[in-house]
Design a protein around this motif. Structure first.
Motif, PDB file in Angstrom:
ATOM      1  N   LEU A   6       0.832  -1.204   0.000  1.00 19.15           N
ATOM      2  CA  LEU A   6       0.000   0.000   0.000  1.00 19.15           C
ATOM      3  C   LEU A   6       0.869   1.258   0.000  1.00 19.15           C
ATOM      4  O   LEU A   6       0.580   2.242  -0.684  1.00 19.15           O
ATOM      5  CB  LEU A   6      -0.940  -0.017   1.212  1.00 19.15           C
ATOM      6  CG  LEU A   6      -2.007   1.089   1.253  1.00 19.15           C
ATOM      7  CD1 LEU A   6      -2.817   1.132  -0.032  1.00 19.15           C
ATOM      8  CD2 LEU A   6      -2.925   0.905   2.452  1.00 19.15           C
TER       9      LEU A   6
ATOM     10  N   LYS B 152       2.084   1.956  -3.372  1.00 25.57           N
ATOM     11  CA  LYS B 152       1.002   2.511  -4.177  1.00 25.57           C
ATOM     12  C   LYS B 152       0.890   4.019  -3.923  1.00 25.57           C
ATOM     13  O   LYS B 152       0.727   4.803  -4.858  1.00 25.57           O
ATOM     14  CB  LYS B 152      -0.298   1.801  -3.810  1.00 25.57           C
ATOM     15  CG  LYS B 152      -1.307   1.763  -4.947  1.00 25.57           C
ATOM     16  CD  LYS B 152      -2.499   0.892  -4.604  1.00 25.57           C
ATOM     17  CE  LYS B 152      -2.340  -0.527  -5.075  1.00 25.57           C
ATOM     18  NZ  LYS B 152      -3.468  -1.391  -4.711  1.00 25.57           N
ATOM     19  N   LEU B 153       0.988   4.393  -2.661  1.00 27.11           N
ATOM     20  CA  LEU B 153       0.913   5.819  -2.328  1.00 27.11           C
ATOM     21  C   LEU B 153       2.038   6.589  -2.991  1.00 27.11           C
ATOM     22  O   LEU B 153       1.842   7.673  -3.517  1.00 27.11           O
ATOM     23  CB  LEU B 153       1.011   6.033  -0.811  1.00 27.11           C
ATOM     24  CG  LEU B 153      -0.085   5.493   0.078  1.00 27.11           C
ATOM     25  CD1 LEU B 153       0.193   5.882   1.526  1.00 27.11           C
ATOM     26  CD2 LEU B 153      -1.427   6.029  -0.349  1.00 27.11           C
TER      27      LEU B 153
ATOM     28  N   GLU C 229       1.335   7.074  -6.612  1.00 33.42           N
ATOM     29  CA  GLU C 229       0.293   8.066  -6.856  1.00 33.42           C
ATOM     30  C   GLU C 229       0.824   9.478  -6.726  1.00 33.42           C
ATOM     31  O   GLU C 229       0.467  10.367  -7.484  1.00 33.42           O
ATOM     32  CB  GLU C 229      -0.857   7.885  -5.871  1.00 33.42           C
ATOM     33  CG  GLU C 229      -1.833   6.821  -6.296  1.00 33.42           C
ATOM     34  CD  GLU C 229      -2.844   6.520  -5.199  1.00 33.42           C
ATOM     35  OE1 GLU C 229      -3.024   7.363  -4.305  1.00 33.42           O
ATOM     36  OE2 GLU C 229      -3.439   5.423  -5.247  1.00 33.42           O
TER      37      GLU C 229
ATOM     38  N   GLU D 112       7.376  13.560  -5.485  1.00 32.91           N
ATOM     39  CA  GLU D 112       7.675  14.252  -4.240  1.00 32.91           C
ATOM     40  C   GLU D 112       9.001  13.842  -3.641  1.00 32.91           C
ATOM     41  O   GLU D 112       9.740  14.653  -3.110  1.00 32.91           O
ATOM     42  CB  GLU D 112       6.595  13.944  -3.222  1.00 32.91           C
ATOM     43  CG  GLU D 112       5.414  14.841  -3.368  1.00 32.91           C
ATOM     44  CD  GLU D 112       4.325  14.438  -2.428  1.00 32.91           C
ATOM     45  OE1 GLU D 112       4.661  13.988  -1.320  1.00 32.91           O
ATOM     46  OE2 GLU D 112       3.161  14.571  -2.804  1.00 32.91           O
TER      47      GLU D 112
END
Lengths: 535, 510
Positions: free
Chosen positions: A179, A182-183, A186, A190
């Motif tokens: 997860l 995945k973040l 997305e 950054e």
């Protein structure tokens, strides 16, 4: 005493940024309100406040929602109108909103989130302060906190750069890792271009190693936690410790110079250290005799404050040691430790069993008896030992292959002669030389190999063939210093003994470990989390 | 034996000499140190950076929610967390404590952007700028995976358009594959509302992760009815029974609880558990009778034992062993026919001998009823000879008696019954049973040890005389130590000589 780090040991990242970030977020959230002037514990009671608005800062739990609903509905009945705001920390859950809706107050209250999930308890210890993580995930199978973990890791990589080497073991570790990835995808961009500050991250599920967490702790910080319970980095020392009539809340971290030197020590070394320290202090005070006015002035203005501070800390920790000794003597600690070691090493099972039996008969403490039964159950790989009473536990520890793993990883050191606890030779010192914490050994082995290669059998015995992973992200910008910084993430809690053991390993190898845990735990907290509570 | 060192906590008068010495040293400085201030001591205390302290203060102020001033002061002082002061300060002078004093300032928004401008957390500003609730979205064309992703981000997202079973299940599968339990539960709430339970249960039976989430959700919101239906559907009879049984925890009234437990007896527990449930019911039934009776006796004030030792708490809902202790304490001599007699409890609940003796011993020793203690270990054989026997071993008896501060004469009697000579000597030395030590040395014909022990007894005491008499007796009847008792000598010598903290490091093998 207090082994120094190697000169080439890397510097720790500055975590004060996390505090500031959380603070600013909260200020922002509260600023939307006006004049928050009273703080109440959220409980099932009518609010005494006459304010025109109420603001609730809560964990996202159904129970809290019901309390709030009762309060709002009571206001409605009384014909009173107020504004209500609920701030969920670290995040809102849909189940909570559902309750608000069912109770007919959805829309009457407005909701917000305070994404505060990383509390720096110390220079090398970050806690999510989520003790409920353990029960929710490992016992109930609820994955509600996985997103919180992924968010926290995402925040860390935003602030301190991405992690070039990732390792993990356990189902929860794997899911959190996926997860998190995945973040990152997305919100790509950054973290790019930032130089990684921390070279490795290791995610580990608590159910890889229940044994270590179930043992009595004998390093100072662990003993203090077992005896007095450290909460949120501070401890309440009662009158028996402070030798006065009042209790004292004491912050325990690296800033306490006395504590910092003894926290990782085996308890038997602590006395020697404290008395040495007391003698030095005496000598420093004695120097004032025979000083002239000028020297005295210097002494008072420059040294006295430091000495006083040290004096206070010293007497506190001496008091704590005395109190620990008294309590442990009463509990027949010696016998207890002997039994635990026998269980770990797998001999005199009959004696251990009858010791536990007597422990129950004497009603020493139900939680302690349960703990011993669980230890017996896992180390002996039998569900029968603990019987139905630890049903919850044996469902967690099913198919434990502790004995085989212990052999494979050499967790019981074979030593000729006596184990010198003053000069520890391995991580086993945190359990009096009798046992190397399994969790720490796994981490050590993987870091040495930079992968799980050659550990297939261990992984299989841990029932984790699908859940052991390595992920290397090629990054040329990683400095050699950052590659010796390792973030260890304990999902489901870690103990102070494990922290001490890894700090020791770090000193030996020239690494430094940083710990991120869902909460600091110990055997009692583990057992309490598993016992049935009133609905 | 084992080669690892550990520390011994089993020492009775452990002197902790090192520790005591340090303490003396530190205390001797106290006068000098405490002359002017008591400030630092308080400052050491947890001052909590804003973060920890809020939720913490919420708890802390619960007790005295009336006194707002105090709460505020606490909060203020907590803000002085030392390391916090070292942080680079935001340019604004705005602080949390001033905020909590309620001074709202125009332009305070500035502090936030100031604070964020020099950190890489800049990217969080837009998130902060708008509360999440405003991200409402009524679009209808989100795919299941988009919907799930939006749910994860906490955005309000309508699920109503997923009406076919296939769509619903696809949504659920997307949620499960993302691992976020919150989203899984959100989808389950929707499914629970829009599917009949047979279909819902049927589909979840083959989706274990989602099933676990539903079970936990139902437990949390307290939907016991649906939970039991689910267990019934899944044929998890034991869980069904346990789940029903668990409800007794919420029933306060003892009579009602008892009645409820009665309904549990026939449930499909495992054979082992069935016996426990039956026992639980019987025990509470007994406790209700005993409690009513004893409360009456106590208030009447006619019974000596209740006058001398008023009850500290009600016996209701206490564990079996506690009940046995209670009955050994207050009802020891009662006939077996009465519900409150210890023997009756022992028979009804099949309490093993060992457990019974341990409990009875603790209770009678607490009352200093030494005759009862004696009787506990006395057995008669068919010829009428009496014999002492302890199912827990006399060394344990001695320790328990000592914990209950039994006098030396009593202790001595039981130390003498310890069979193993080494253990006997150890215990006798530890508890200062001089006669036993002396007699044992005499029997072992161990002169040296006796000599060593002479220094442990009071000068001019009867014991000293006894030792001297033995030592001066002719060599023929009192020879030099035998080879085999050498080991014992070392053991005793180490017990006698070692002092205080050195004992912390005595080998674990001891």
């Amino acid at each position: 005493m207090a082994f120094p780090h190697r000169p080439d040991a890397p510097e720790l990242p500055d975590f004060s940024m996390l505090k500031r970030l959380a603070r600013d977020q909260l200020i922002y959230l509260l600023e939307q309100q006006h004049e928050v002037d009273k703080l109440y514990k959220v409980e099932n009671k009518p609010a005494l406040s006459s304010s025109e608005q109420l603001c609730f800062l809560v964990r996202p739990r159904i129970k809290n929602m019901r309390y709030i609903a009762n309060l709002v509905n009571a206001d409605k009945l009384a014909g009173r109108t107020r504004k209500y705001k609920v701030i969920f920390s670290p995040q809102k859950f849909y189940a909570c909103e559902m309750v608000l809706e069912e109770e007919g107050i959805y829309g009457d209250v407005s909701c917000d989130e305070w994404a505060f999930s990383l509390l720096p308890l110390d220079v090398d210890l970050l806690s999510m302060e989520l003790p409920e993580f353990f029960r929710d995930y490992f016992l109930e199978g609820d994955q509600r906190w996985i997103n919180t973990v992924a968010q926290a890791l995402h925040l860390l990589s935003t602030l301190y750069g991405s992690f070039p080497n990732c390792y993990g073991i356990g189902r929860c570790a794997k899911m959190s890792y996926e997860l998190w990835r995945k973040l990152e995808e997305e919100e790509d961009g950054e973290t790019k271009g930032r130089r990684p500050e921390i070279g490795h991250i290791f995610l580990l599920d608590r159910d890889m190693d229940f044994v270590t967490a179930l043992c009595s702790q004998v390093v100072y910080e662990g003993l203090v936690d077992d005896t007095f319970r450290i909460k949120c980095g501070s401890v309440d020392f009662g009158p028996e410790v402070t030798s006065s009539d009042k209790s004292l809340k004491v912050l325990l971290n690296a800033e306490d110079k006395v504590f910092n030197e003894i926290r990782n020590e085996h308890f038997s070394n602590v006395f020697g250290f404290l008395s040495q320290k007391a003698r030095n202090l005496q000598a420093q005070y004695d120097r004032r005799r025979g000083m002239d006015i000028k020297q005295m002035k210097n002494f008072v203005s420059q040294e006295l404050k430091g000495l006083k501070q040290e004096h206070r800390l010293l007497s506190l920790h001496i008091g704590a040691c005395e109190s620990i000794m008294k309590k442990k003597t009463k509990q027949d600690f010696q016998e207890l430790i002997k039994t635990e070691h026998a269980l770990l090493e797998g001999f005199s099972i009959r004696e251990s069993t009858s010791y536990i039996e007597e422990h129950i008969d004497r009603q020493v403490s139900p939680i302690e008896s349960l703990r011993l039964m669980c230890l017996l159950s896992i180390t002996e790989n039998t569900d029968k030992a603990a019987g139905k009473i630890t049903d919850a536990f044996s469902s967690l520890a099913k198919r434990s292959n502790f004995r085989a793993i212990s052999k494979k990883l050499n967790l019981i050191p074979r030593v000729d002669g006596e184990y010198d606890l003053k000069v520890p030779r391995d991580m086993a010192y945190v359990f009096s030389g009798a046992y190397v914490p399994l969790s720490c050994r796994i981490i050590e082995q993987v870091l040495e190999r930079r992968s799980w290669q050659g550990l297939d059998e261990v992984v299989r015995l841990l029932n984790c063939s699908e859940f052991a992973f390595t992920d290397m992200i090629k990054d040329d910008k990683a400095s050699s210093e950052s590659l010796r910084l390792i973030l260890v993430v304990f999902l489901g809690g870690c103990t102070f003994s494990e922290i001490s053991a890894l700090r020791f390993l770090g000193r030996e190898k020239g690494y430094r470990f940083i710990f991120l845990t869902t909460a600091v735990t110990n055997s009692a907290r583990l057992m309490e989390a598993m016992s049935e509570v009133k609905a | 034996g084992s080669k690892f060192k550990a520390f011994t906590f089993d020492d009775e008068d452990d002197e902790l000499s090192q520790l005591k010495e340090s303490k003396r040293a530190v205390n001797s400085l106290r006068d000098f140190v405490d002359d002017d201030d008591d400030d630092d001591l308080e400052r050491v205390s947890w001052s909590g950076e804003p973060v920890g302290s809020i939720s913490w203060s919420i708890k802390e102020t619960a007790g005295n929610s009336g006194s707002t001033h105090e709460g505020r002061e606490q909060l203020k002082s907590r803000n002085s967390f030392s390391s916090y002061a070292q942080l680079p300060k935001p340019t604004s002078t705005y602080s949390l404590s001033s905020f909590f004093r309620g001074r709202t300032r125009p332009g305070s928004f500035q502090s936030l952007s100031d604070a964020l401008s020099d950190t890489p957390a800049k990217t969080y500003a837009p998130e902060l700028g708008r509360p999440k609730g405003e991200y409402r979205d009524y679009s209808n064309d989100w795919s299941p995976s988009d919907t799930v992703r939006r749910l994860r981000k906490g955005k309000v997202c309508s699920l109503e358009r997923f009406r076919s079973l296939q769509d619903k299940l696809q949504l659920l599968e997307e949620a499960v594959s993302m691992h976020d339990g919150n989203v899984i539960t959100a989808v389950l709430i929707f499914l629970k509302r829009t599917l009949c339970k047979e279909v819902l249960f049927r589909e979840l039976e083959v989706r274990q992760v989602a099933l676990r989430h539903l079970i936990h959700f139902l437990k949390e919101i307290g939907d016991q009815k649906l939970l039991l239906d689910l267990f019934r559907f899944l044929d998890r009879t034991e869980e069904l029974a346990l789940s029903h049984y668990r409800e007794h925890l919420n029933i306060q009234d003892p009579e009602k609880r008892k009645e409820f437990l009665k309904t549990c007896i026939g449930l499909p527990f495992s054979a082992e558990d069935s016996a426990h449930i039956q026992d639980h019911y019987t025990l509470l039934e007994r406790q209700i009778i005993i409690e009513a009776n004893d409360r009456h006796l106590e208030s009447a004030g006619q019974t000596e034992i209740f006058r001398k030792h008023p009850r500290k708490a009600s016996i209701l809902n206490m564990p079996l062993v506690t009940t046995l202790f209670y009955s050994c304490f207050y009802h020891y001599t009662e006939a077996e026919g009465t519900f409150s007699s210890p023997i009756n409890l022992k028979k009804t609940f099949k309490i093993p001998d060992k457990q019974y003796v341990l409990t009875a011993l603790a209770a009678r020793a607490k009352l200093r009823a030494w005759n009862d203690v004696d009787a506990l270990f006395t057995t008669k054989n068919w010829l009428g000879y009496t014999k002492k026997r302890a199912p827990i071993g006399f060394h344990r008896v001695v320790e328990i008696l000592h914990k209950n501060s039994a006098p030396v004469q009593i202790l001595q009697e039981y130390v003498n019954l310890v069979e193993d000579v080494d253990t006997k000597l150890n215990l006798a030395t530890k508890f200062k049973c001089h006669d036993v030590v002396i007699d044992t040395c005499r029997d072992l014909k161990d002169r040296q040890q006796l000599l060593a022990y002479r220094s442990k007894v009071d000068k001019g005491s009867a014991e000293e005389e006894k030792i001297d008499a033995l030592l001066s007796s002719p060599v023929s009847s009192y020879s030099l130590p035998l080879q085999q008792s050498q080991e014992t000598v070392h053991k005793v010598a180490s017990c006698v000589c070692s002092q205080g903290l050195e004992r912390i490091a005595v080998s674990r093998a001891m």
